[in-house]
Design an enzyme around this catalytic site. Structure first.
Site, PDB file in Angstrom:
ATOM      1  N   ILE A   1       0.897  -1.165   0.000  1.00  0.00           N
ATOM      2  CA  ILE A   1       0.000   0.000   0.000  1.00  0.00           C
ATOM      3  C   ILE A   1       0.927   1.203   0.000  1.00  0.00           C
ATOM      4  O   ILE A   1       1.875   1.271   0.775  1.00  0.00           O
ATOM      5  CB  ILE A   1      -0.979  -0.011   1.205  1.00  0.00           C
ATOM      6  CG1 ILE A   1      -1.810   1.280   1.253  1.00  0.00           C
ATOM      7  CG2 ILE A   1      -0.283  -0.220   2.541  1.00  0.00           C
ATOM      8  CD1 ILE A   1      -2.964   1.234   2.277  1.00  0.00           C
ATOM      9  N   SER A   2       0.670   2.134  -0.913  1.00  0.00           N
ATOM     10  CA  SER A   2       1.584   3.265  -1.099  1.00  0.00           C
ATOM     11  C   SER A   2       1.668   4.151   0.141  1.00  0.00           C
ATOM     12  O   SER A   2       0.736   4.196   0.957  1.00  0.00           O
ATOM     13  CB  SER A   2       1.121   4.119  -2.275  1.00  0.00           C
ATOM     14  OG  SER A   2       1.047   3.350  -3.443  1.00  0.00           O
ATOM     15  N   GLN A   3       2.762   4.887   0.213  1.00  0.00           N
ATOM     16  CA  GLN A   3       2.949   5.885   1.271  1.00  0.00           C
ATOM     17  C   GLN A   3       1.900   6.991   1.093  1.00  0.00           C
ATOM     18  O   GLN A   3       1.684   7.452  -0.035  1.00  0.00           O
ATOM     19  CB  GLN A   3       4.354   6.462   1.120  1.00  0.00           C
ATOM     20  CG  GLN A   3       4.731   7.467   2.164  1.00  0.00           C
ATOM     21  CD  GLN A   3       6.038   8.180   1.824  1.00  0.00           C
ATOM     22  OE1 GLN A   3       6.640   7.931   0.782  1.00  0.00           O
ATOM     23  NE2 GLN A   3       6.452   9.068   2.683  1.00  0.00           N
TER      24      GLN A   3
END
Ligand code: SAH
Length: 215
Positions: free
Chosen positions: A61-63
């Site tokens: 899950i992206s930053q």
């Protein structure tokens, strides 16, 4: 003192703002999207950190900062139809859905797609259309799109996707072969060309061809 989710969310939003995500609409969409619904149980308490986290199927899950930056770079309008390649947890999708008319999202892992669909349902996000498949060739039946976002690293310029943009469209994608890629913004110039701007260096999982054979 242990901080509650509200304090942690407020802190995260402040951090994004100081990093340059200043668009109030984007920050509000992030504020209204509970990231802890998109993380794995073992990382729930880290959901409000400004960090990428592992999800199932060896993906991430992206930053939040990168989600904010990419969303802001898309310059979304409420009437826009958006194509997203790489649904992953569905977090970026959910943020996009609050700022646009319709989001079409493609994921090559069935497990991730199913989980994300469950989250959209729980959150009452009804303007997201999902597809299990290979996003490298886009979604020709639904093209052209006002905006396209790629959340997995394209080895080369994503030509097939650029062709599915409207004449005034914008595409944001990490591009590069190595572990570190350039986050590029392509703005169609209306004459078949693009103005390309590099926003920063990023680390995304690669965009792979075909669907995943494992779940
Ligand atoms: N925005 C997502 C990021 C997920 S990581 C989030 O915040 O959760 C990138 C995702 O792209 C992975 O789930 C990976 O499986 C997917 N992906 C990679 N190549 C793809 C392709 N060709 N088509 C569709 N999805 C792809």
């Amino acid at each position: 003192m242990i901080e509650g989710p509200d304090a942690r969310l407020a802190k995260l939003v402040l951090a994004l703002r100081s990093q340059g995500v200043t668009d109030p609409q984007v920050l509000s969409a992030i504020e209204r999207t509970p990231r802890d619904m998109f993380t794995q149980d073992i990382f729930k308490d880290r959901s409000w950190e400004n960090q990428a986290l592992p999800i199932e199927c060896g993906q991430t899950i992206s930053q939040p900062y990168i989600v904010g930056l990419m969303t802001q770079a898309l310059t979304l309008g409420h009437r826009d139809r958006v194509l997203e390649i790489g649904t992953g947890s569905g977090y970026q999708t959910a943020v996009l859905s609050r700022l646009s008319r319709l989001v079409y999202t493609i994921e090559r892992y069935r497990t991730l797609m199913k989980q994300a669909e469950g989250r959209f349902k729980k959150l009452g996000l009804t303007n997201i259309i999902t597809r299990f498949g290979d996003g490298t060739t886009g979604w020709p039946e639904q093209a052209p799109f006002d905006r396209i976002i790629v959340t997995a690293a394209a080895q080369e310029e994503p030509e097939a996707l650029l062709k599915q943009l409207k004449h005034d469209g914008v595409l944001v994608a990490p591009v590069g072969k190595g572990p570190v890629q350039k986050l590029n913004r392509y703005a169609a110039d209306g004459r078949g060309g693009f103005n390309i701007e590099t926003l920063c260096d990023v680390r995304f999982v690669p965009m792979l061809e075909g669907v995943a054979r494992e779940l």
